[in-house]
Design a protein around this motif. Structure first.
Motif, PDB file in Angstrom:
ATOM      1  N   GLY A   1      10.076   9.278  12.559  1.00  0.00           N
ATOM      2  CA  GLY A   1       9.583  10.123  11.729  1.00  0.00           C
ATOM      3  C   GLY A   1       9.862   9.825  10.400  1.00  0.00           C
ATOM      4  N   PHE A   2      10.939   8.889  10.158  1.00  0.00           N
ATOM      5  CA  PHE A   2      11.353   8.504   8.856  1.00  0.00           C
ATOM      6  C   PHE A   2      10.828   6.908   8.412  1.00  0.00           C
ATOM      7  N   ASP A   3      10.740   6.938   7.224  1.00  0.00           N
ATOM      8  CA  ASP A   3      10.831   5.615   6.653  1.00  0.00           C
ATOM      9  C   ASP A   3      11.510   5.493   5.505  1.00  0.00           C
ATOM     10  N   VAL A   4      12.117   4.146   5.034  1.00  0.00           N
ATOM     11  CA  VAL A   4      12.769   3.895   3.993  1.00  0.00           C
ATOM     12  C   VAL A   4      11.981   3.264   3.090  1.00  0.00           C
ATOM     13  N   TYR A   5      11.750   3.728   1.657  1.00  0.00           N
ATOM     14  CA  TYR A   5      10.893   3.021   0.706  1.00  0.00           C
ATOM     15  C   TYR A   5      11.453   2.476  -0.350  1.00  0.00           C
ATOM     16  N   SER A   6      11.409   1.570  -1.142  1.00  0.00           N
ATOM     17  CA  SER A   6      11.438   1.051  -2.136  1.00  0.00           C
ATOM     18  C   SER A   6      11.257   2.020  -3.588  1.00  0.00           C
ATOM     19  N   LEU A   7      12.123   2.711  -4.100  1.00  0.00           N
ATOM     20  CA  LEU A   7      12.015   3.579  -5.299  1.00  0.00           C
ATOM     21  C   LEU A   7      11.186   2.890  -6.380  1.00  0.00           C
ATOM     22  N   ALA A   8      11.391   1.550  -6.701  1.00  0.00           N
ATOM     23  CA  ALA A   8      10.582   0.807  -7.730  1.00  0.00           C
ATOM     24  C   ALA A   8       9.142   0.753  -7.315  1.00  0.00           C
TER      25      ALA A   8
ATOM     26  N   ARG B   1       0.938  -1.136   0.177  1.00  0.00           N
ATOM     27  CA  ARG B   1       0.002  -0.003  -0.076  1.00  0.00           C
ATOM     28  C   ARG B   1       0.770   1.287  -0.135  1.00  0.00           C
ATOM     29  N   THR B   2       1.994   1.266   0.599  1.00  0.00           N
ATOM     30  CA  THR B   2       2.910   2.447   0.738  1.00  0.00           C
ATOM     31  C   THR B   2       4.126   2.384   0.287  1.00  0.00           C
ATOM     32  N   GLY B   3       4.756   1.004   0.020  1.00  0.00           N
ATOM     33  CA  GLY B   3       5.954   0.972  -0.411  1.00  0.00           C
ATOM     34  C   GLY B   3       7.182   0.921   0.564  1.00  0.00           C
ATOM     35  N   VAL B   4       6.781   1.127   1.782  1.00  0.00           N
ATOM     36  CA  VAL B   4       7.637   0.982   3.059  1.00  0.00           C
ATOM     37  C   VAL B   4       8.251   0.022   3.044  1.00  0.00           C
ATOM     38  N   VAL B   5       9.663  -0.171   3.036  1.00  0.00           N
ATOM     39  CA  VAL B   5      10.398  -1.394   3.162  1.00  0.00           C
ATOM     40  C   VAL B   5      11.195  -1.578   4.844  1.00  0.00           C
ATOM     41  N   PHE B   6      11.484  -0.142   5.138  1.00  0.00           N
ATOM     42  CA  PHE B   6      11.855  -0.507   6.702  1.00  0.00           C
ATOM     43  C   PHE B   6      11.321   0.748   7.217  1.00  0.00           C
ATOM     44  N   PRO B   7      10.242   0.473   8.214  1.00  0.00           N
ATOM     45  CA  PRO B   7       9.858   1.764   8.849  1.00  0.00           C
ATOM     46  C   PRO B   7      10.379   1.942   9.993  1.00  0.00           C
ATOM     47  N   GLY B   8      10.349   3.223  10.227  1.00  0.00           N
ATOM     48  CA  GLY B   8      10.950   4.083  11.436  1.00  0.00           C
ATOM     49  C   GLY B   8      12.663   4.044  11.361  1.00  0.00           C
ATOM     50  N   GLN B   9      12.889   4.028  10.036  1.00  0.00           N
ATOM     51  CA  GLN B   9      14.457   4.347   9.642  1.00  0.00           C
ATOM     52  C   GLN B   9      14.844   5.182   8.745  1.00  0.00           C
ATOM     53  N   GLY B  10      16.113   5.683   8.824  1.00  0.00           N
ATOM     54  CA  GLY B  10      16.592   6.597   7.868  1.00  0.00           C
ATOM     55  C   GLY B  10      17.801   6.305   7.153  1.00  0.00           C
ATOM     56  N   CYS B  11      18.411   6.960   6.030  1.00  0.00           N
ATOM     57  CA  CYS B  11      19.237   6.532   5.343  1.00  0.00           C
ATOM     58  C   CYS B  11      19.511   7.657   4.333  1.00  0.00           C
ATOM     59  N   GLY B  12      20.594   7.698   3.590  1.00  0.00           N
ATOM     60  CA  GLY B  12      20.810   8.318   2.334  1.00  0.00           C
ATOM     61  C   GLY B  12      21.508   9.440   2.235  1.00  0.00           C
TER      62      GLY B  12
ATOM     63  N   ALA C   1       5.831  10.769  -0.062  1.00  0.00           N
ATOM     64  CA  ALA C   1       6.801   9.747  -0.584  1.00  0.00           C
ATOM     65  C   ALA C   1       6.911   9.874  -1.988  1.00  0.00           C
ATOM     66  N   ALA C   2       5.730  10.083  -2.824  1.00  0.00           N
ATOM     67  CA  ALA C   2       5.797   9.816  -4.170  1.00  0.00           C
ATOM     68  C   ALA C   2       6.476  11.109  -4.759  1.00  0.00           C
ATOM     69  N   ASP C   3       6.291  12.387  -4.078  1.00  0.00           N
ATOM     70  CA  ASP C   3       6.981  13.583  -4.463  1.00  0.00           C
ATOM     71  C   ASP C   3       8.444  13.542  -4.443  1.00  0.00           C
ATOM     72  N   CYS C   4       8.801  12.741  -3.385  1.00  0.00           N
ATOM     73  CA  CYS C   4      10.107  12.460  -2.928  1.00  0.00           C
ATOM     74  C   CYS C   4      10.708  11.208  -4.012  1.00  0.00           C
TER      75      CYS C   4
END
Length: 292
Positions: free
Chosen positions: A274-281, A208-219, A229-232
């Protein structure tokens, strides 16, 4: 009609949320990440604070507009703006915790003002030390403001330090103080660590959201003021070199901050509220999984 409500007390900054004043066709400054940057970017001096006692700022466009007292009286409603008292950003407001008498904390590379921001954005940095190295190399000022949450790095002159604003997400450091406490390399050199095992496969992205790792940040920092997230994902695709799309992104709805994440950066992700990691695909980009 009832009399107008009194303005908030001096030091409040925002005096009319949801209003605009000034000449909409003539922004006085652009790319102001925070309202506190407007006064500096507009180049205010002593006379300007009397001539333009207010200014309007938009968190959406990051633009600032000067307002005379008459323009403030003629202000109009606008959901995308707020009107601020200029003088509130001219000098520091009352000292906060740990600043009794306006003294600095400092020492051993610690912040000189905790819970405060200042200056102009220079980029993103994973640590306060990295921020100090960027600010020091560019000779942008003797101070820096850095956020552990968003990794944003600001350079501050002494004047901008005096105009610091309260922001719980930031701390202000003396550049020389931070650089003086970079630990020396160990002697003798530590032998190289054994090769790490191959990374574990990523979990399946939330359908539903594309989240892979909730509650985590990177990059690496891409943009601020990103509202979904879609705009990101669109910003990451525009930011990445052709043919080198990263497999993931990290986005915070509360901070509206967007980061692009390589596979290695996903592997080095950290827990970040406050952050989540999403799959760009998930958003139509290339890449996915732990390979890369």
């Amino acid at each position: 009609a009832p009399p107008p409500a009194p303005l908030p007390p001096v030091g409040s900054g925002l005096v009319a949320p949801g209003f605009f004043c000034g000449n909409a066709s003539e922004p006085a400054a652009r790319k102001a990440l925070f309202p506190s940057a407007c006064v500096d970017l507009m180049g205010f001096n002593g006379a300007d604070f009397a001539r333009y006692p207010f200014f309007a700022w938009s968190g959406d466009t990051r633009m600032c507009y000067r307002c005379t007292r008459g323009a403030f009286q003629a202000r109009a409603r606008s959901a995308h703006f707020g009107v601020y008292r200029s003088a509130d950003f001219r000098v520091a407001v009352e000292p906060g915790p740990g600043e009794a008498g306006g003294g600095l904390l400092g020492g051993e590379g610690r912040p000189v003002y905790e819970g405060h921001g200042c200056g102009l954005l220079v980029g993103s940095a994973l640590t306060a030390v990295a921020c100090a190295q960027v600010v020091g190399a560019a000779d942008r000022g003797p101070y820096l403001a850095w956020s552990r949450a968003t990794r944003l790095c600001f350079a501050c002159t002494a004047r901008q330090l005096d105009q610091r604003n309260r922001d719980e997400g930031f701390d202000i450091y003396a550049v020389e103080g931070v650089l003086a406490h970079i630990p020396s390399p160990p002697s003798p050199p530590v032998p190289p660590a054994p090769l790490a095992p191959p990374p574990a496969p990523w979990p399946t992205a939330d359908p539903r959201t594309g989240v892979v790792f909730p509650g985590q940040g990177c990059g690496s920092f891409v943009a601020y003021g990103v509202h979904s997230a879609a705009d990101c994902a669109r910003a990451v695709r525009a930011y990445a070199p052709a043919g080198l799309l990263p497999p993931a992104l990290s986005w915070s709805g509360s901070d509206s901050a967007c980061f692009a994440c390589s596979a290695g950066q996903v592997g080095a992700r950290v827990g970040q509220r406050g952050f989540d990691v999403y799959s760009l695909a998930f958003f139509g980009g290339a890449g996915g999984g732990a390979a890369g």
